[in-house]
Design an enzyme around this catalytic site. Sequence first.
Site, short mmCIF file in Angstrom:
data_model
loop_
_atom_site.label_atom_id
_atom_site.label_comp_id
_atom_site.label_asym_id
_atom_site.label_seq_id
_atom_site.Cartn_x
_atom_site.Cartn_y
_atom_site.Cartn_z
N GLU A 44 0.84 -1.21 0.00
CA GLU A 44 0.00 0.00 0.00
C GLU A 44 0.87 1.25 0.00
OE1 GLU A 44 -2.58 -0.52 3.35
OE2 GLU A 44 -3.74 -2.10 2.35
N GLN A 64 -8.78 4.90 -23.60
CA GLN A 64 -9.89 3.98 -23.28
C GLN A 64 -11.13 4.86 -23.09
OE1 GLN A 64 -9.41 0.59 -23.21
NE2 GLN A 64 -11.60 0.28 -22.91
N ASP A 74 -1.37 10.17 -39.60
CA ASP A 74 -2.72 9.74 -39.98
C ASP A 74 -3.70 10.91 -39.83
OD1 ASP A 74 -3.02 10.03 -37.22
OD2 ASP A 74 -2.67 7.90 -36.87
N LYS A 104 -4.20 6.50 -46.65
CA LYS A 104 -4.12 5.20 -47.32
C LYS A 104 -4.69 5.31 -48.71
CE LYS A 104 -4.56 2.09 -43.46
NZ LYS A 104 -5.52 1.54 -42.56
N ASP A 154 3.06 13.91 -33.80
CA ASP A 154 1.91 13.17 -33.26
C ASP A 154 1.75 13.58 -31.80
OD1 ASP A 154 -0.23 11.47 -33.30
OD2 ASP A 154 0.91 9.64 -33.67
N GLY A 195 5.93 3.30 -30.56
CA GLY A 195 6.71 3.86 -31.66
C GLY A 195 6.35 3.27 -33.02
C1 R5P Z 1 -3.14 7.18 -31.78
O1 R5P Z 1 -4.33 7.28 -31.79
C2 R5P Z 1 -2.21 8.20 -31.23
O2 R5P Z 1 -2.44 9.48 -31.75
C3 R5P Z 1 -0.78 7.78 -31.51
O3 R5P Z 1 -0.58 7.76 -32.91
C4 R5P Z 1 -0.53 6.42 -30.95
O4 R5P Z 1 -0.91 6.36 -29.60
C5 R5P Z 1 0.92 6.05 -31.09
O5 R5P Z 1 1.08 4.76 -30.61
P1 R5P Z 1 2.30 3.86 -30.99
O6 R5P Z 1 3.53 4.65 -30.71
O7 R5P Z 1 2.17 2.66 -30.10
O8 R5P Z 1 2.18 3.48 -32.43
#
Ligand code: R5P
Length: 296
Positions: free
Chosen positions: A37, A96, A172, A195, A221, A227
């Site tokens: 704890e 989440q 993205d 894509k 990002d 990564g």
């Molecule tokens: C995704 O929705 C976030 O904006 C990041 O692109 C993501 O959390 C990166 O995660 P990872 O480094 O595991 O690819």
Amino acid sequence: MLKVVGGSSAKHIAFEVAKELNTEYIMVNTRKFPDGEKYIRILDDHIKGNSYAVIQSMYRTPDEYLMEYFFITNVLKTHGAEKIISFIPYFPYARQDTEFNPGEPISFKIIANLIENAGTDILYTFDPHLHRIKSLSDLFTIKAQNISLIPMIVRYINNNYNLKDAIIIGPDEESEQWTQMAANEIEIEYDILQKVRHGDYDIELKPRNLEVLNRDIILIDDIISTGKTMAETIKVLKDQGANKILAAASHLLLIGDALINLYRAGADVIIGSDSIPSPVSQVKCAPLIAEILKKM
Ligand code: R5P
């Protein structure tokens, strides 16, 4: 009087904030009882009537840091603190944010309720991962503000690296909000990857509008976690003839070998804030927090 308290995840930030504001930095002793704890003790004999900036960033072991945060704010409140202004640079559980599968909790909401009920009067957080939940006001009834570290990070890059014909790229669609912000800040072009489907099994990832050939890239990002997202993007950009690549994010979780994998993918520089300390956390959160507190 405003005093500054740093939880064990953010002492490096809190101490600098206190120095910048020329105010008292309050030590918190933390340890574990033999049964696992958590124990905390705030070393301040004069809590009543004072206000506190509580700084705790919830990375890597978020549950531990959350529990510590609840104890700190509760002690301050029950001993008569006037106002608790919290800074949670990295807000946990934000990804989440929905019941992806039946039976799962919407952890983001639950954590927000707990933070609010722990006695927080005002909350600031930096670039929380807002995806399906669009605004912090959907989660909190207290004043909760989201501030971006991206402008500070790209300014740092712009001032410290000599980039040629640079372009800002996001991996993205979701990253467009950050890339756009970065582009506005230093007034250069931006694009995101998208894509392009050439057939059932033939998908190509490429920039939506702009060419990257022989150009330096600032890749942006909100989070670098494993990564994988950045590494994939770097490979695509290298294949398309990009020159130097600087991979930047507000929060550098850098799980496992993320840092090495990014360099191996072709990143020349990796950079982010110290919301999560790492060997490449070059941009400090403290000046921004101090500035917010000064304005208050
Ligand atoms: C995704 O929705 C976030 O904006 C990041 O692109 C993501 O959390 C990166 O995660 P990872 O480094 O595991 O690819």
